[in-house]
Design a protein around this motif. Structure first.
Motif, short mmCIF file in Angstrom:
data_model
loop_
_atom_site.label_atom_id
_atom_site.label_comp_id
_atom_site.label_asym_id
_atom_site.label_seq_id
_atom_site.Cartn_x
_atom_site.Cartn_y
_atom_site.Cartn_z
N PHE A 76 0.83 -1.20 0.00
CA PHE A 76 0.00 0.00 0.00
C PHE A 76 0.87 1.25 0.00
N THR A 77 1.90 1.27 0.85
CA THR A 77 2.80 2.43 0.93
C THR A 77 3.56 2.61 -0.37
N ALA A 78 4.04 1.53 -0.96
CA ALA A 78 4.77 1.62 -2.22
C ALA A 78 3.88 2.14 -3.34
N VAL A 79 2.64 1.67 -3.40
CA VAL A 79 1.71 2.15 -4.43
C VAL A 79 1.44 3.64 -4.24
N GLN A 80 1.17 4.05 -3.00
CA GLN A 80 0.93 5.47 -2.72
C GLN A 80 2.12 6.33 -3.16
N ASP A 81 3.32 5.91 -2.77
CA ASP A 81 4.51 6.68 -3.11
C ASP A 81 4.74 6.73 -4.61
N LEU A 82 4.52 5.63 -5.29
CA LEU A 82 4.69 5.61 -6.75
C LEU A 82 3.70 6.57 -7.40
N ILE A 83 2.46 6.55 -6.97
CA ILE A 83 1.46 7.46 -7.55
C ILE A 83 1.85 8.91 -7.29
N ALA A 84 2.29 9.22 -6.07
CA ALA A 84 2.72 10.59 -5.75
C ALA A 84 3.89 11.01 -6.64
N ASN A 85 4.84 10.10 -6.85
CA ASN A 85 5.99 10.42 -7.70
C ASN A 85 5.56 10.58 -9.15
N LEU A 86 4.59 9.80 -9.60
CA LEU A 86 4.06 9.98 -10.95
C LEU A 86 3.39 11.34 -11.09
N MET A 87 2.73 11.78 -10.04
CA MET A 87 2.12 13.11 -10.05
C MET A 87 3.19 14.19 -10.23
N HIS A 88 4.30 14.04 -9.50
CA HIS A 88 5.40 15.00 -9.64
C HIS A 88 5.95 15.00 -11.06
N LEU A 89 6.14 13.82 -11.62
CA LEU A 89 6.66 13.70 -12.99
C LEU A 89 5.72 14.37 -13.98
N CYS A 90 4.43 14.09 -13.84
CA CYS A 90 3.44 14.65 -14.77
C CYS A 90 3.41 16.17 -14.71
N GLU A 91 3.52 16.71 -13.50
CA GLU A 91 3.54 18.17 -13.36
C GLU A 91 4.84 18.75 -13.91
N GLN A 92 5.94 18.15 -13.56
CA GLN A 92 7.26 18.66 -13.96
C GLN A 92 7.43 18.66 -15.47
N GLU A 93 6.93 17.64 -16.14
CA GLU A 93 7.14 17.50 -17.58
C GLU A 93 5.91 17.91 -18.40
N ASP A 94 4.95 18.56 -17.75
CA ASP A 94 3.72 19.03 -18.41
C ASP A 94 2.95 17.91 -19.12
N ILE A 95 3.04 16.71 -18.55
CA ILE A 95 2.19 15.62 -19.04
C ILE A 95 0.75 15.94 -18.67
N THR A 96 0.59 16.51 -17.50
CA THR A 96 -0.71 17.00 -17.07
C THR A 96 -0.61 18.52 -17.01
N SER A 97 -1.45 19.17 -17.76
CA SER A 97 -1.51 20.63 -17.73
C SER A 97 -2.83 21.04 -18.36
N GLY A 98 -3.29 22.20 -17.98
CA GLY A 98 -4.56 22.67 -18.52
C GLY A 98 -5.70 21.77 -18.09
N GLU A 99 -6.44 21.30 -19.07
CA GLU A 99 -7.60 20.45 -18.78
C GLU A 99 -7.22 19.01 -18.48
N VAL A 100 -6.00 18.61 -18.83
CA VAL A 100 -5.55 17.24 -18.56
C VAL A 100 -4.93 17.23 -17.17
N THR A 101 -5.71 16.79 -16.21
CA THR A 101 -5.23 16.70 -14.83
C THR A 101 -4.81 15.27 -14.52
N PHE A 102 -4.09 15.10 -13.44
CA PHE A 102 -3.73 13.76 -13.02
C PHE A 102 -5.00 12.97 -12.69
N ARG A 103 -5.96 13.64 -12.09
CA ARG A 103 -7.24 12.99 -11.78
C ARG A 103 -7.91 12.46 -13.05
N SER A 104 -7.81 13.24 -14.15
CA SER A 104 -8.42 12.78 -15.40
C SER A 104 -7.69 11.54 -15.93
#
Length: 123
Positions: A76-104
């Motif tokens: 559970f902890t590893a999955v949570q941490d991986l998801i959080a790190n994916l969120m950082h990656l998506c924000e940092q590299e503009d994978i998620t921006s504008g209308e494309v959110t991590f939630r979407s």
């Protein structure tokens, strides 16, 4: 080794859970990930067990990298941490921006997951 076991949520995330359920430990994820060793690259996906095995392999690589690969560590902890790190990656590299959110992305992933569950009905 059964990949049908689901990753548990803690009581803060899901208060309906009881103390009877043991958390999935990372040694279980390691065993599932080991099933992918020596298989074809790219992986052939024939069903949800193959999908879970590939996910376990990715989670195991991540857990080893960040030190969550101990026998006492829970998945559970590893999955949570991986998801959080994916969120950082998506924000940092503009994978998620504008209308494309991590939630979407999560919502779209859930749609795929549910459709893939339906594929196994009647097997």
């Amino acid at each position: 080794m059964s990949t049908s076991q689901t990753l548990p949520m803690d009581k803060e995330t899901n208060p309906a859970l009881t103390d009877e359920r043991e958390p999935v430990r990372m040694d279980v994820i390691e065993q599932i990930a080991a099933m992918a060793e020596g298989t074809e690259r790219p992986a052939l996906i024939w069903g949800n067990t193959d999908r879970a095995t590939v996910a376990a392999e990715a989670l195991w690589v991540f857990a080893r990298r960040v030190g969550l690969d101990g026998r006492g560590d829970d998945a559970f902890t590893a999955v949570q941490d991986l998801i959080a790190n994916l969120m950082h990656l998506c924000e940092q590299e503009d994978i998620t921006s504008g209308e494309v959110t991590f939630r979407s992305l999560v919502d779209l992933a859930e749609m795929h997951y549910l459709a893939e569950l339906d594929e196994n009905i009647g097997l």
